[in-house]
Design a protein around this motif. Sequence first.
Motif, PDB file in Angstrom:
ATOM      1  N   ASN A  78     108.232  67.063 111.392  1.00 11.82           N
ATOM      2  CA  ASN A  78     109.595  66.543 111.430  1.00 11.82           C
ATOM      3  C   ASN A  78     109.812  65.838 112.770  1.00 11.82           C
ATOM      4  O   ASN A  78     109.885  66.490 113.805  1.00 11.82           O
ATOM      5  CB  ASN A  78     110.581  67.697 111.254  1.00 11.82           C
ATOM      6  CG  ASN A  78     112.024  67.238 111.291  1.00 11.82           C
ATOM      7  OD1 ASN A  78     112.312  66.093 111.636  1.00 11.82           O
ATOM      8  ND2 ASN A  78     112.925  68.124 110.944  1.00 11.82           N
ATOM      9  N   PRO A  79     109.946  64.502 112.752  1.00 17.63           N
ATOM     10  CA  PRO A  79     110.056  63.796 114.032  1.00 17.63           C
ATOM     11  C   PRO A  79     111.375  64.055 114.751  1.00 17.63           C
ATOM     12  O   PRO A  79     111.536  63.665 115.901  1.00 17.63           O
ATOM     13  CB  PRO A  79     109.910  62.329 113.645  1.00 17.63           C
ATOM     14  CG  PRO A  79     110.051  62.253 112.189  1.00 17.63           C
ATOM     15  CD  PRO A  79     109.945  63.602 111.601  1.00 17.63           C
ATOM     16  N   PHE A  80     112.330  64.699 114.079  1.00 18.14           N
ATOM     17  CA  PHE A  80     113.627  64.927 114.717  1.00 18.14           C
ATOM     18  C   PHE A  80     113.893  66.396 115.027  1.00 18.14           C
ATOM     19  O   PHE A  80     114.970  66.745 115.504  1.00 18.14           O
ATOM     20  CB  PHE A  80     114.754  64.334 113.872  1.00 18.14           C
ATOM     21  CG  PHE A  80     114.659  62.835 113.799  1.00 18.14           C
ATOM     22  CD1 PHE A  80     114.956  62.043 114.901  1.00 18.14           C
ATOM     23  CD2 PHE A  80     114.217  62.215 112.648  1.00 18.14           C
ATOM     24  CE1 PHE A  80     114.826  60.677 114.866  1.00 18.14           C
ATOM     25  CE2 PHE A  80     114.081  60.836 112.594  1.00 18.14           C
ATOM     26  CZ  PHE A  80     114.392  60.056 113.708  1.00 18.14           C
ATOM     27  N   ALA A  81     112.917  67.258 114.755  1.00 20.05           N
ATOM     28  CA  ALA A  81     113.089  68.679 115.106  1.00 20.05           C
ATOM     29  C   ALA A  81     112.997  68.803 116.626  1.00 20.05           C
ATOM     30  O   ALA A  81     112.235  68.084 117.261  1.00 20.05           O
ATOM     31  CB  ALA A  81     112.006  69.503 114.443  1.00 20.05           C
ATOM     32  N   ASP A  82     113.810  69.702 117.191  1.00 22.68           N
ATOM     33  CA  ASP A  82     113.810  69.853 118.645  1.00 22.68           C
ATOM     34  C   ASP A  82     112.876  70.995 119.028  1.00 22.68           C
ATOM     35  O   ASP A  82     113.076  72.138 118.624  1.00 22.68           O
ATOM     36  CB  ASP A  82     115.237  70.143 119.133  1.00 22.68           C
ATOM     37  CG  ASP A  82     115.340  70.069 120.648  1.00 22.68           C
ATOM     38  OD1 ASP A  82     114.287  70.065 121.318  1.00 22.68           O
ATOM     39  OD2 ASP A  82     116.474  70.010 121.151  1.00 22.68           O
ATOM     40  N   ILE A  83     111.873  70.644 119.819  1.00 24.70           N
ATOM     41  CA  ILE A  83     110.849  71.612 120.200  1.00 24.70           C
ATOM     42  C   ILE A  83     111.460  72.808 120.947  1.00 24.70           C
ATOM     43  O   ILE A  83     110.972  73.930 120.845  1.00 24.70           O
ATOM     44  CB  ILE A  83     109.764  70.880 121.037  1.00 24.70           C
ATOM     45  CG1 ILE A  83     108.397  71.412 120.700  1.00 24.70           C
ATOM     46  CG2 ILE A  83     110.033  70.898 122.513  1.00 24.70           C
ATOM     47  CD1 ILE A  83     107.267  70.510 121.114  1.00 24.70           C
ATOM     48  N   ASN A  92     110.185  64.296 121.962  1.00 28.56           N
ATOM     49  CA  ASN A  92     110.426  65.722 122.235  1.00 28.56           C
ATOM     50  C   ASN A  92     110.333  66.600 121.000  1.00 28.56           C
ATOM     51  O   ASN A  92     110.783  67.746 121.024  1.00 28.56           O
ATOM     52  CB  ASN A  92     111.790  65.888 122.901  1.00 28.56           C
ATOM     53  CG  ASN A  92     111.755  65.356 124.310  1.00 28.56           C
ATOM     54  OD1 ASN A  92     111.045  65.848 125.165  1.00 28.56           O
ATOM     55  ND2 ASN A  92     112.489  64.283 124.540  1.00 28.56           N
ATOM     56  N   SER A  93     109.781  66.060 119.941  1.00 26.73           N
ATOM     57  CA  SER A  93     109.670  66.846 118.707  1.00 26.73           C
ATOM     58  C   SER A  93     108.272  67.464 118.610  1.00 26.73           C
ATOM     59  O   SER A  93     107.350  67.028 119.307  1.00 26.73           O
ATOM     60  CB  SER A  93     109.902  65.933 117.493  1.00 26.73           C
ATOM     61  OG  SER A  93     108.809  65.054 117.367  1.00 26.73           O
ATOM     62  N   PRO A  94     108.120  68.460 117.734  1.00 26.54           N
ATOM     63  CA  PRO A  94     106.761  68.989 117.513  1.00 26.54           C
ATOM     64  C   PRO A  94     105.805  67.894 117.028  1.00 26.54           C
ATOM     65  O   PRO A  94     104.623  67.915 117.345  1.00 26.54           O
ATOM     66  CB  PRO A  94     106.958  70.068 116.445  1.00 26.54           C
ATOM     67  CG  PRO A  94     108.328  69.896 115.918  1.00 26.54           C
ATOM     68  CD  PRO A  94     109.130  69.157 116.939  1.00 26.54           C
ATOM     69  N   PHE A  95     106.349  66.929 116.314  1.00 25.57           N
ATOM     70  CA  PHE A  95     105.545  65.792 115.833  1.00 25.57           C
ATOM     71  C   PHE A  95     104.984  65.010 117.027  1.00 25.57           C
ATOM     72  O   PHE A  95     103.814  64.622 117.039  1.00 25.57           O
ATOM     73  CB  PHE A  95     106.445  64.916 114.951  1.00 25.57           C
ATOM     74  CG  PHE A  95     105.852  63.600 114.535  1.00 25.57           C
ATOM     75  CD1 PHE A  95     104.702  63.552 113.766  1.00 25.57           C
ATOM     76  CD2 PHE A  95     106.450  62.404 114.892  1.00 25.57           C
ATOM     77  CE1 PHE A  95     104.166  62.346 113.365  1.00 25.57           C
ATOM     78  CE2 PHE A  95     105.927  61.187 114.498  1.00 25.57           C
ATOM     79  CZ  PHE A  95     104.783  61.154 113.736  1.00 25.57           C
ATOM     80  N   MET A 113     112.753  75.794 118.725  1.00 26.20           N
ATOM     81  CA  MET A 113     111.838  76.495 117.833  1.00 26.20           C
ATOM     82  C   MET A 113     111.457  77.842 118.455  1.00 26.20           C
ATOM     83  O   MET A 113     110.342  78.036 118.936  1.00 26.20           O
ATOM     84  CB  MET A 113     110.607  75.625 117.545  1.00 26.20           C
ATOM     85  CG  MET A 113     110.994  74.364 116.769  1.00 26.20           C
ATOM     86  SD  MET A 113     109.700  73.127 116.680  1.00 26.20           S
ATOM     87  CE  MET A 113     108.577  73.872 115.519  1.00 26.20           C
ATOM     88  N   ARG A 168     113.826  61.416 120.524  1.00 29.24           N
ATOM     89  CA  ARG A 168     113.710  62.564 119.625  1.00 29.24           C
ATOM     90  C   ARG A 168     112.261  62.764 119.181  1.00 29.24           C
ATOM     91  O   ARG A 168     111.766  63.880 119.118  1.00 29.24           O
ATOM     92  CB  ARG A 168     114.623  62.395 118.393  1.00 29.24           C
ATOM     93  CG  ARG A 168     116.108  62.519 118.684  1.00 29.24           C
ATOM     94  CD  ARG A 168     116.490  63.858 119.306  1.00 29.24           C
ATOM     95  NE  ARG A 168     116.148  64.998 118.490  1.00 29.24           N
ATOM     96  CZ  ARG A 168     116.996  65.650 117.707  1.00 29.24           C
ATOM     97  NH1 ARG A 168     118.252  65.249 117.634  1.00 29.24           N
ATOM     98  NH2 ARG A 168     116.606  66.697 117.017  1.00 29.24           N
ATOM     99  N   ILE A 169     111.585  61.660 118.868  1.00 33.48           N
ATOM    100  CA  ILE A 169     110.173  61.768 118.451  1.00 33.48           C
ATOM    101  C   ILE A 169     109.342  62.327 119.607  1.00 33.48           C
ATOM    102  O   ILE A 169     108.510  63.216 119.422  1.00 33.48           O
ATOM    103  CB  ILE A 169     109.622  60.399 117.978  1.00 33.48           C
ATOM    104  CG1 ILE A 169     110.294  59.991 116.671  1.00 33.48           C
ATOM    105  CG2 ILE A 169     108.095  60.458 117.805  1.00 33.48           C
ATOM    106  CD1 ILE A 169     109.906  58.629 116.139  1.00 33.48           C
TER     107      ILE A 169
END
Lengths: 245, 319
Positions: A111-116, B179-182, A119, B176-177
């Motif tokens: 998910n490119p918009f999930a915030d690390i 800082n994302s898990p992706f 989690m 957002r990309i």
Amino acid sequence: MKILEVINVTKKFGGLTALDRVNIKLDRGELRGIIGPNGSGKTTLINVISGYLTPTEGKIIFKGEDITALPPHVIARKGIGRAFQLTNIFKSLTVYENIWTACQIKFKYANPFADIKKMKEVEQRVEEILKFIGLSREADRITSECTFGEQRLIEFGIVLGMDPEMLLLDEPTTGLSPQERQPVINLIKNLIGVKTIIIVEHSMDVLAQLGAYVTVLHRGQILAEGPFSDVVKDEKVQRIYLGGG
Amino acid sequence: MQTTHVIGAILVVLFLILAPYILTPYLTYLLTWILLWCIFAMAYNLCFGLGGMLSFCHGVFFGLGGFGVAWSISAGLNPWFALLIGISLATISSLLIGFISLKTRKTQFAILTLIITTIAYDVSLRFTNITGGVDGITFSIPKLVLGNLVLPLSSPAVRWYTVSISFLISFYIYYRIFNSPFGLVLKAIKTNEERCRFIGYDTTRLLLMAFVASGFLSGICGSIFSLIYGFACATYFEASTSIYGILWTYVGGLGTLLGPIVGCSLLVPLTDYLSAYFRRYWIVIGALLIVCIYKFPKGIIGYLIPRLLTRKTLEVIRK
């Protein structure tokens, strides 16, 4: 039901037969040592199970499902984690990021918009694993700056982070000093009975300490099988592998 | 979000709002130009900086975004719809090109994208009735209608705000990309793809996602460019468009969040200045890249940050 069944697996590279009708069955929670001289097919066996190589003939069944020739990422997602003979980690990332990359596989990683930072379940799991491998204090170090022994532990951390049911460990103590070797052995000992483990190892001492059930490979064929203490007494094994008798 | 980030974001937004009133017309023009190219630089950084894919076909996405708008406006469609068509064309083309190119990696990937961009450029030059060739397509710059507001895009202030909003939207997506898990998996794939596959990542699919996201942002850049300047031409398709992307991201700091913005903000005005006085300005730009590769392999951001910040501060930032 067996967790892993390697049925009549043959792997040929042109005219060379690296594995010749190999049959191995593993129970859940079992620790199996694979030994044999150089070129006996140990790493090829691990490569075939983990999907790195496709067997020429035969089948591999994992948890009742045929996983023969599936790509490595699919096999990994089914619950088989692999540690490599040569340390295979993310050298430009920190220790923490290395473990995180493995831990987040079961969560919304694509998910490119999930915030690390949100989690929390992954964060908790990473911290548990760092503690388990004894590298909590090194979390922010870039892994290329870590010692070889630490890099080995990070590799373990990555495999454990995937939370696999079965671990394939390819010579996990190779290149380590006796001081560096012991934490790795202790780590494997702590996993006995919790995970199913296949360990390819050159060091007899390591397998003796782990008390593994051992399969001896020679020229791609199974030469002997049994508890470590029995196998080392086997005349064929002594003659071919240990150079004794 | 940290307080410093919030303050920084407020200052940037304030500047973007006030700029046309406090800057000279030339500076407003130059900053519009820089902000626009920053979108392209961010797009390129997603592909090359994060994913490690050295692409030479980003000019195709930029160009298709531009031509999508030019064709739509010429056909009498409204600018919003034109933007949608331009961005969609760029995104779909990035999906198709990515699907083909990602059968390969590294050098083969770079060569394949170079071939694709060469074909696209050649085709665009041959079909002059559709693309206008090197002369391109010109159209009268439209007016944006927002409820009762009618905004002429030919006005420098409207151009500025249009580009600023596009930049902010693009930066938000990019941030957002990042800082994302992706984003983290992309960094991991760039470092060691094999390890990622053995963890369980379908690396080809993830790289394709990054490539498409990058194509989407390049499409935004190309579409807005065409919309505000009323022009689209075949030279966009040239590999040199991607080379600018490489230059900006590399000089600024490949794979860093702000690297492409820093690189673009320095090199766009420099190129603009040099091109006005020196016909062969590419020699200077090329020499700069060579110096950068040898002396600052981590780019300006990668070079400056460890020198400006103490180890302790860095640790706090990392945490």
